[in-house]
Design a protein around this motif. Structure first.
Motif, short mmCIF file in Angstrom:
data_model
loop_
_atom_site.label_atom_id
_atom_site.label_comp_id
_atom_site.label_asym_id
_atom_site.label_seq_id
_atom_site.Cartn_x
_atom_site.Cartn_y
_atom_site.Cartn_z
N LYS B 44 -4.47 -6.71 -6.12
CA LYS B 44 -5.19 -5.55 -5.60
C LYS B 44 -5.54 -5.70 -4.12
O LYS B 44 -5.97 -4.76 -3.48
CB LYS B 44 -6.46 -5.33 -6.41
N ASP B 104 -10.66 -4.38 -2.19
CA ASP B 104 -10.76 -2.93 -2.36
C ASP B 104 -10.20 -2.24 -1.13
O ASP B 104 -10.52 -2.59 0.00
CB ASP B 104 -12.23 -2.53 -2.55
N ALA B 105 -9.40 -1.23 -1.41
CA ALA B 105 -8.70 -0.57 -0.31
C ALA B 105 -9.65 0.17 0.61
O ALA B 105 -9.45 0.24 1.81
CB ALA B 105 -7.66 0.39 -0.88
N VAL B 106 -10.70 0.75 0.00
CA VAL B 106 -11.56 1.62 0.79
C VAL B 106 -12.92 0.95 0.98
O VAL B 106 -13.58 0.59 0.02
CB VAL B 106 -11.76 2.96 0.06
N SER B 107 -13.30 0.77 2.20
CA SER B 107 -14.68 0.34 2.43
C SER B 107 -15.51 1.58 2.68
O SER B 107 -14.99 2.61 3.09
CB SER B 107 -14.75 -0.61 3.62
N ASN B 108 -16.76 1.49 2.36
CA ASN B 108 -17.61 2.68 2.50
C ASN B 108 -19.03 2.22 2.84
O ASN B 108 -19.26 1.05 3.10
CB ASN B 108 -17.58 3.51 1.21
#
Lengths: 847, 367
Positions: B44, B104-108
């Motif tokens: 992942k 994780d692809a998206v950081s937020n």
């Protein structure tokens, strides 16, 4: 004897099926409305408990040692991510963050919405020590989980799509294994990272719920933990224990109060129907009652039997009503959740509905109210069955002569008007305003009863004698006005409320639209993390594009000098605000003088929102001390700006107070202490590639989203309004049915005198129409006053904001025309129903 | 979950080394393969991870900070302590912060794609207090000014941007520890200037440095009873992306304070289908380092014991470094020093005897 009479009444009920159904329907309507509101209110109130217990249900089920002890909140602000981190860094490691959202799901599914919860899974996993791991480790939420609900997948995919690059994260569905929650909307539990990725990609200001969770603790240890947490909490934070009564915030209380007030209006209107329906039922049975009297049955026995019969109807109607109320609540819950979650941070989950605790109070209220409603019809029945009345010519028509005394009516109306005026002028709280509203409506009703015969008398005098049928129509309209006064009252309440609410919503919408239009100065808005925004701002500056960073800090603001009665209200958010001319124009509503604007521009003035000014009793020109990170500076309030829809206090300082340490507000706010929350710039139509860490909205998008949210918020108000109106119409129709029965012999006489059926129909229609028109016209000024009370009083006490009342003639006309159209259409039903009787049958009918 | 288990397991595996007198080859049939079987780099991980390469120079204080582009990283503190009022009463303390790149692809706004795990453990002769915590960035992390290593309220806080002097404050269960840490020697770079090879063929490596010269003093509150503590501490900081594979099976690692003031770090790395890789660093009292080549050091288990899941593990060892005249034996300070976290491993104080006396820590994984 009673048993025999009851048996007779039971058999008679088969003949009077329509009237019986009418009574049951009337009671049922009231119960359904009341119980649905009670369910929704209860669901909203207990949301503070349910919000965590339900998404954690599966964990709790498999981790029996896990329990929720309370909720941590901030005195004056919603909790954000930074607040949560602060709490945990202070050692409050039993504090776990939650956030939730309700999504609509596809229409082809059983469920209409799904509630998704984000939870700080790593923090929860820290509490669940590995040697005591149950079947489910919270850490599992980080990477795995089985999405078992098709609708949820659809919903997630929909939102994932909406959030462009957001990854569709595996989701763990909390199965509704408990019977009482099986019908509830499905819920999903996500790790907060996935939740943010899907719904709140870049906002650090997402309101969080922070619950206090204990693991493997005896009650004594839990008590110790609660004491420790209370001692450790920063001054402006509080812990609400879930074992103690929930002390909801004022905004939430107003929500409950509003909903309950609406329900009470509806219930009262339903009571009018019950009275009319009972009159109709009793009128239909007069022959039977007379016969029984002739056979020697006492009046009291008849009344007793009728009451027993009513009791049975109440039981049936309440049962059906509560079930219907449940369905209505389930139907409304997703809409309410979607619309109110943002405004009140309330989720109408409806996950636990206990039948008996709901049924019993509703039944009790219904029995009492029905008994009260039955007093007048039964009193008239006993009078009618008395020997004296029996030999008189009077008919049973559900009217009382006492209320027809004009002077008494006028006096009562004037007294009520005086009371209303006093309450409005002196009242300083929401309940008092609600009493004033009730008093206002009562004033309207009493004055209507006084006014109506006068208007018709005048009209009768104006009618030429060459039109006898018209003269009779007006005279008869006057007569039926007395007979239908209860129905008219219901119609009056419904219409005045309808007009008032519509005007209020319309005014609010107009004010909001104007406010948004003027406040949204920039063409584009970008939200995201601080570093990305700073970087983007720098890049845009290099590209010679206008962009402004907006900063935010939390500050303690105290009036100077401190009033003796003042209370510590906790920190509020202070935002930076540009001082360009166009941004000044954006605050046109604030009536800022040049002098005050100069004060603000120079960094010596502070702008506060209306909510804060009202709550803290501050005015422009007052001095306040602003404390940020223990550095205090005195400011003068330069102006008070409108801030509709924001339940929290807020203030603004010039950009220079944030950007430059050499400004007049020197050293007050260092950049390192400020969060950058918004950046306004011109981006639309450019080829600038924005990073994934920021979210971009054009001005039009924000405007559209805001109005969409606004309209959704008032969906429920409109729905309740229409329901109330329909109930009033239903009441009026009942009344007309009763009149039609009463006047059957009169219409027979008229027909025998040569009046044609269409003329008679038109005449009857005009009589009822006249009644409705007078009621509608009289309801209009009361509706306008009600709208003023809602905009200037209810909003002030509930939300601490006010907006100008816009008297839209089209809104008023629309409300009147729609109401009249519905009434007229429904009044045709009994009129046309009367046509089926022949002249002979009509003349024979002398009940 | 499987991915996380892999990451955590590999992380624990990667907490370093050991050696064996007769290098042993682990094959598919080896029993311990089952324990760590299937450990693969996460599929992942969306962006390519940074790799450890030879010749990179470490810079301080910058490299005290996190290296989020690498898959795993840890800041590891262990201390051999005694009761100041009763020197015969021994305590041992561990505070570790692990960082994982979750891929994780998206950081937020909630997460930057990193997750932290911290372990705190305190032993006395009778009891063992251990707690495991998790957090995402924000409530946890390594901060620059002042330098701090934090997860919730567990905090190593230096005075400036350097590692030491610092205060260490930990509280869990009915234990709280407040220690003052200071150094009396330099940082130690392991391997080739901080490039530490973990396999003979160079396929596995990490950046690794230590501060073994830490003087510790302070107090602990144990069930409300105050205890004055003093002793020696050892700090490790290590980061890599090259241990996230299924070939990493386990390790045996030692950090030893010899009575003559010298410090010894030694490990035996167990890798699938490879000979065990044994190496170490001998540090003089003045801080001069000698990297110990596999041929110059032997690590030999001498006694085996039974672990919490009836697993057999080497509890006593012989460490022989002929070139430096070191031939020592290690014995655990007490029985059962297993940290029973989600991924159990042995982390315990040891007593050293033989040509030299001393104290230290032993860590065992893969058993």
């Amino acid at each position: 004897m009673v048993a025999v009479i009851l048996s007779l009444l039971r058999k008679q009920a088969k003949h009077d099926a329509l009237q019986v159904i009418w009574v049951i329907l009337a009671i049922m309507l009231g119960c359904a409305g009341l119980s649905s509101v009670l369910i929704l209110n209860d669901a909203a109130r207990s949301d503070y408990q349910n919000v965590a217990s339900h998404p954690l249900a599966k964990l709790v089920q498999q981790q029996p040692s896990l329990s929720i002890l309370g909720e941590i909140s901030k005195t004056a602000l919603p909790l954000t991510r930074d607040d949560y981190h602060l709490l945990r860094m202070r050692g409050l490691t039993h504090a776990i963050a939650l956030s939730k959202t309700t999504l609509p799901v596809s229409s082809d599914s059983n469920a209409s919405a799904v509630t998704l919860y984000g939870i700080d899974a790593p923090a929860l996993a820290s509490l669940v020590q590995p040697q005591r791991l149950g079947a489910l480790d919270p850490l599992g939420l980080l990477t795995s989980g089985v999405a078992t609900h098709r609708d949820v997948i659809l919903a997630i995919e929909h939102y994932a799509y909406a959030n462009t690059n957001a990854e569709v994260t595996p989701l763990q569905i909390i199965e509704n294994s408990h019977p009482q929650t099986r019908d509830a909307q499905p819920m999903g539990l996500l790790d907060m990272h996935a939740y943010f990725a899907l719904f709140q990609a870049n906002s650090v200001e997402v309101p969080l719920r922070v619950v206090l969770v204990s693991f493997d603790m005896q009650s004594a240890a839990q008590d110790t933990l609660i004491r420790q947490v209370k001692a450790q909490l920063p001054p402006d934070y509080q812990l609400t224990e879930w074992s103690a009564p929930i002390d909801a915030v004022a905004v939430t209380q107003s929500f409950h109060l509003n909903l309950l007030a609406m329900a009470m209006v509806m219930f009262v209107v339903c009571l009018f129907i019950v009275i009319n329906a009972l009159n109709l039922l009793i009128a239909g049975r007069l022959t039977l009652y007379r016969t029984l009297r002739q056979l020697g049955v006492g009046r009291l026995v008849l009344v007793k039997c009728t009451l027993i019969e009513l009791l049975v109807y109440c039981l049936i109607a309440t049962t059906i009503g509560v079930i219907a109320g449940h369905f209505i609540a389930v139907l409304l819950a997703p809409t309410l959740s979607l619309t109110l979650a943002g405004l009140f941070n309330i989720d109408i989950g409806l996950t636990q509905i206990d039948g008996l605790p709901l049924f019993l109070p509703v039944l009790l209220v219904t029995l009492l109210a029905t008994a009260a409603s039955a007093i007048m019809p039964l009193r008239q029945l006993t009078q009618h069955l008395s020997r004296r009345q029996y030999f008189s010519e009077s008919t049973f028509n559900g009217t009382s002569t006492r209320a027809n005394r004009p002077h008494l009516l006028l006096f009562t109306a004037l007294v009520l008007a005086a009371v209303t005026f006093t309450l409005v002028m002196m009242g300083q709280s929401l309940p008092v305003v609600f009493v004033a509203i009730a008093s206002l409506l009562l004033t309207g009703i009493v004055s209507l009863f006084w006014l109506y015969p006068r208007v018709l008398t005048r009209l009768q005098k104006c009618t030429r004698s060459c039109h006898p049928l018209m003269q009779w129509s007006v005279a008869h309209a006057r007569q039926i006005g007395f007979k239908t006064k209860l129905a008219s009252a219901a119609f009056f309440i419904a219409l005045a409320t309808h007009i008032g609410m519509n005007l209020m919503v319309d005014s609010f919408r107009t004010a909001t639209l104007h406010w948004l239009d003027s406040r949204l100065v920039a063409s584009d808005y970008v939200y995201g993390d601080k570093d990305s925004l700073v970087e983007l701002h720098r890049y845009l500056s290099q590209q010679n594009r206008d962009s402004i960073l907006r900063y935010r800090v939390e500050a303690e603001i105290t009036p100077s000098p401190l009033p003796q009665s003042s209370q510590q209200s906790g920190p509020i958010r202070v935002y930076s605000y540009p001082t360009n001319a166009e941004y000044r124009r954006a605050l046109a509503d604030s009536a800022l003088t040049d002098e005050n604007w100069a004060l603000f521009e120079s960094g010596q003035g502070l702008l506060v929102n209306q909510q804060y000014a009202i709550r803290s009793q501050l005015n422009a020109g007052d001095d306040v001390v602003v404390t940020i990170n223990e550095v205090s500076t005195t400011f003068r309030i330069a102006g008070i700006y409108m801030d509709y829809g924001n339940p929290f206090a807020q203030a603004m300082l010039p950009l220079s107070a944030f950007v430059s340490s050499q400004s007049a507000a020197s050293g007050l706010i260092r950049l390192a202490e400020a969060d950058i929350s918004v950046m306004a710039t011109a981006l639309s139509g450019t080829d600038i590639q924005l990073p994934d860490t920021v979210t971009h909205y054009s001005r039009d998008e924000i405007l559209a989203l805001s109005l969409q949210a606004f309209d959704r918020t008032f969906v429920i108000t409109h729905a309740l309004n229409i329901v109330t109106l329909l109930v009033a119409v239903f009441s009026l129709t009942t009344s007309i049915l009763l009149l039609e029965r009463d006047n059957r012999h009169v219409s027979g006489l008229l027909r025998s005198l040569g009046v044609r059926q269409w003329q008679l129909t038109a005449s009857l229609f005009s009589q009822y129409g006249l009644l409705c028109v007078v009621t509608a016209l009289w309801a209009t000024p009361f509706g306008v006053i009600l709208a003023w009370l809602l905009t200037h009083k209810v909003n002030l006490f509930a939300f601490q904001w006010q907006f100008p009342l816009v008297l839209s003639a089209s809104q008023i006309a629309q409300a009147i025309v729609i109401s009249l159209a519905i009434v007229c259409l429904l009044s045709l039903v009994p009129i046309l129903r009367g046509q089926r009787y022949s002249i002979r049958e009509r003349l024979q009918c002398n009940d | 979950m499987q991915r996380l288990i892999r990451i955590f397991s590999v992380c624990l595996l990667a907490v370093l080394a050991g050696c064996s007198p007769a290098p042993e080859t682990h094959t598919e049939d080896t029993e311990d393969v089952a324990l760590f079987g299937g450990l693969t780099a996460s599929d992942k991980l969306s962006s390519p991870l940074a790799q450890v390469t030879k010749g990179v120079r470490l810079h301080f204080p910058a490299d005290h900070q996190a290296h989020p582009d690498f898959a795993i990283e840890w800041w590891y503190f262990t201390a051999n302590l005694v009761d100041a009022d009763n020197p015969k009463r021994h305590y041992s303390l561990q505070y570790t912060l692990f960082r994982f790149n979750t891929g994780d692809a998206v950081s937020n706004a909630w997460s930057d794609g990193q997750i932290f795990m911290a372990h705190a453990a305190l032993h006395n002769a009778e009891q063992h207090w251990f707690e495991e915590r998790f957090a995402r960035a924000g409530a946890a992390g390594v901060f620059q000014q002042p330098f701090s290593i934090r997860l919730d309220d567990w905090l190593w806080r230096a005075e400036g941007d350097s590692l030491l002097p610092a205060e260490l404050n930990l509280a869990w269960a009915d234990v709280s520890v407040n220690l003052t840490l200071s150094s009396h020697g330099p940082l130690v770079l392991h391997g080739e200037k901080g490039y530490s090879e973990k396999s003979a063929n160079g396929s596995h490596a990490s950046y690794y440095y230590s501060q073994p010269f830490i003087q510790v003093s302070g107090t602990a509150q144990i069930a409300g009873e105050p205890v004055s503590l003093s002793g020696q501490g050892w700090y490790d900081h290590e980061w890599t992306s090259q241990l996230l594979d299924e070939n990493t099976l386990g390790w045996d690692w030692f950090s030893i304070h010899l009575e003559d003031g010298r410090k010894l770090m030694a490990f035996r790395m167990q890798l699938r289908n490879q000979l065990d890789h044994v190496t170490g660093t001998l540090v003089s009292a003045e801080g001069e380092t000698r990297t110990l080549a596999p041929s110059s050091i032997t690590l030999t288990p001498t006694t085996y014991s039974e672990g919490p899941s009836s697993n057999r593990y080497p509890s006593e060892w012989r460490i022989h470094i002929p070139e430096h005249g070191i031939d020592i034996s290690t014995q655990p300070m007490k029985d059962d020093q297993w940290n029973r976290g989600r991924f159990s491993y042995y982390e315990g104080a040891i007593r050293v005897s033989g040509t030299h006396n001393g104290v230290g820590f032993m860590e065992l994984t893969g058993y």
